[in-house]
Design an enzyme around this catalytic site. Structure first.
Site, PDB file in Angstrom:
ATOM      1  N   GLU A 285      40.692  92.627   4.393  1.00  0.00           N
ATOM      2  CA  GLU A 285      39.237  92.841   4.370  1.00  0.00           C
ATOM      3  C   GLU A 285      39.011  94.206   4.997  1.00  0.00           C
ATOM      4  O   GLU A 285      39.175  94.364   6.206  1.00  0.00           O
ATOM      5  CB  GLU A 285      38.536  91.805   5.243  1.00  0.00           C
TER       6      GLU A 285
ATOM      7  N   CYS B  66      30.882  95.734   8.609  1.00  0.00           N
ATOM      8  CA  CYS B  66      31.489  96.069   7.314  1.00  0.00           C
ATOM      9  C   CYS B  66      30.484  95.870   6.193  1.00  0.00           C
ATOM     10  O   CYS B  66      30.427  96.643   5.251  1.00  0.00           O
ATOM     11  CB  CYS B  66      32.721  95.213   7.087  1.00  0.00           C
TER      12      CYS B  66
END
Ligand code: NAP
Ligand code: MG
Length: 499
Positions: A260, A295
């Site tokens: 990720e 993020c």
């Protein structure tokens, strides 16, 4: 300093026991709002400690895997309750978290409750994972009975960044556990202590060796963990360069990876968007929560040219309402950036934009000017109005409190601009027209699209989460988040033998 603020020392946790790192080695953590203020000492695990943690997890694996998903799911539900059961302890960990990280207290509490919620969710998905697919003979050709089952892989190494460590753990830790894997967690250097104390609550409720925690410096122990031959799965959340490095290292043992990585999320505000102060607040939080260090934060705002001025006015006003300061003070809505390197990324981007003639405004209230100018890693929320799209503040992930606002004329142009990026984590579409929203969402190269929202508050944790392109490989959360920790296993016999 309150008496909750005594300097704390945190341990590593291996095979059911909290202990100091070998040789008693620690490293120091300082408060990003007051960088001279020592918050505590975190254990600095050695390569030998990492080896011991992986071996403990390996030894605990067969019994944990054999336990059955129902019992594992029950443990997860008990853990979810325990995480927030002791109010004083929650307050203590929340305060420590703010002091080592910088994020506002409201957010540290949110992270803790979200971690528990995600344990509950993973437990609920366990049943589906446990169901075998059973097939009798069919069609022409040789005839078989077949069972397709899913098996845990073994030791999973979970590596998390500093920005949202507990929520991010919630996207991989309970999924690894309920599937039957054992775990070694490596928290990030810059936010280790409150996460370690929280992980210890969890680890103590599991059989020894099922969850091990090794805080420390990645330069010393990172490769030893990722490259350990007994690690059967690496699940990493962090930056693109480290993600690449981890994938290369994992290749030596052919260890599967879930990565990720960073994002540069585009939001598309269409010509028919509903715009009012409530919507501007949502956009503001989508971009500036956690001082932009998320993020899945909104990082590029594309607005239809007919609505551009309205969005600029509304968002400028929302930024002006921001209260920047110490995250421990309840009125603060934006704390400092976590570390000086990250602050420099943002200030360099703003300097480049200004240098090239962009219109940049730093907004927001600073009630404590002495603190703001006192060396803490503060940055007021900044907007960059209609910048040249080649600027790094548009092309790169800012991971800090700034947001470029750009224009588009048609839906096709909006999609092209959003997809013109090496990243592909999340995105959003703002329109009251559901059909149009979904039609555009399907064209976006991103693993997640929010409609009329953006960021953690708009996320449904039941859905898988992850990126396209440089934003990563694989998915966390949702049912796919469990599947990533399992491998299918086909068991076949002649027709009539099994079914
Ligand atoms: P980072 O520097 O890549 O570090 C992430 C984690 O990896 C830390 O625990 C770090 O440990 C560890 N690490 C570094 N080198 C390693 C190695 N060789 N082997 C094993 N582990 C190693 O990222 P960060 O600065 O903490 O976080 C910011 C980045 O994370 C941003 O790019 C952001 O977009 C991304 N992120 C992505 C997601 C997502 O879900 N896609 C979520 C949050 C953040 P140390 O701290 O000890 O160096
Ligand atoms: Mg780093």
């Amino acid at each position: 300093m309150s008496n909750m603020d005594q300097i704390v020392t945190t341990d590593i946790f291996i095979n059911g026991e909290a202990r100091a790192a070998s040789g008693g080695r620690t490293y120091d953590l300082y408060n990003p709002a007051r960088p001279k203020e020592l918050v505590g000492h975190a254990a600095a695990a050695s390569v030998e400690d990492v080896d011991e943690a992986v071996r403990a997890a390996h030894a605990a694996f067969p019994a944990w895997a054999a336990l059955g998903w129902e019992e594992r799911a029950d443990r997860l539900r008990e853990i979810a309750k325990a995480l927030t059961a002791d109010e004083d302890d929650v307050k203590y960990r929340s305060r420590l978290f703010t002091r080592e990280h910088g994020k506002i207290a409201r957010e540290t509490l949110l992270e803790m409750s979200r971690l528990g919620d995600r344990f509950m969710l993973a437990a609920a998905f366990g049943e589906r994972m446990s169901k075998d697919e059973v097939m009798g003979p069919a069609g022409a050709g040789p005839q078989f009975d077949t069972i397709i089952t899913r098996q845990p892989r073994g030791v999973a190494a979970l590596i998390v960044p500093w920005n949202w460590p507990l929520s991010i753990l919630g996207a991989k830790l309970p999924q690894a556990l309920v599937t039957g894997n054992t775990v070694v967690v490596k928290p990030a250097q810059n936010s280790a202590m409150a996460p370690v104390l929280t992980l210890q609550i969890i680890a103590k409720m599991l059989p020894p060796g099922v969850l091990n925690v090794v805080s420390g410096l990645s330069s010393e122990i990172g490769d030893a963990l990722v490259g350990h031959p007994l690690v059967r799965k690496v699940n990493f959340t962090g930056s693109v360069p480290v993600g690449r490095h981890i994938m290369k290292l994992a290749a030596d043992n052919l260890t599967p990876v879930t990565l990720e990585l960073g994002g540069n999320d585009a939001a598309l505000v269409l010509d028919d968007a509903e715009l009012n102060d409530e919507v501007f607040e949502k956009m503001y939080w989508g971009a500036f929560a956690s001082s932009g260090q998320i993020c899945m934060a909104l990082k590029r705002l594309y607005v239809h040219e007919s609505r551009y001025d309205e969005v600029v006015d509304g968002l400028t006003a929302a930024c002006e309402r921001a209260v920047v300061g110490d995250g421990l003070i309840p009125e603060t809505t934006m704390g400092p950036v976590n570390n000086v390197q990250q602050l420099k990324v943002v200030t360099d981007m703003l300097a480049e934009a200004r240098g090239k003639g962009a219109d940049v405004k730093e907004l927001g209230q600073v009630p404590d000017g002495d603190l703001y100018r006192g060396g803490g890693y503060f940055q007021k929320p900044a907007l960059i109005y209609n910048p040249d799209p080649s600027l790094s503040v548009v092309r790169e992930e800012q991971f800090g409190p700034c947001l470029p606002i750009l224009k588009f004329a048609t839906d096709d142009e909006a999609i092209a601009k959003a997809n013109d990026s090496e990243f592909g984590l999340c995105s959003s579409v703002w329109t009251p027209d559901a059909d149009r929203a979904v039609k555009l969402a399907r064209q976006l190269e991103a693993g997640y699209t929010y409609l009329n929202g953006h960021g953690p508050m708009a996320q449904d944790s039941r859905g898988p989460f992850g990126g396209f392109k440089n934003s990563g490989i694989g998915r966390n959360l949702g049912y796919e988040g469990l599947e990533a920790f399992a491998a299918s296993h086909t068991i076949t016999g002649p027709a009539g033998f099994l079914v």
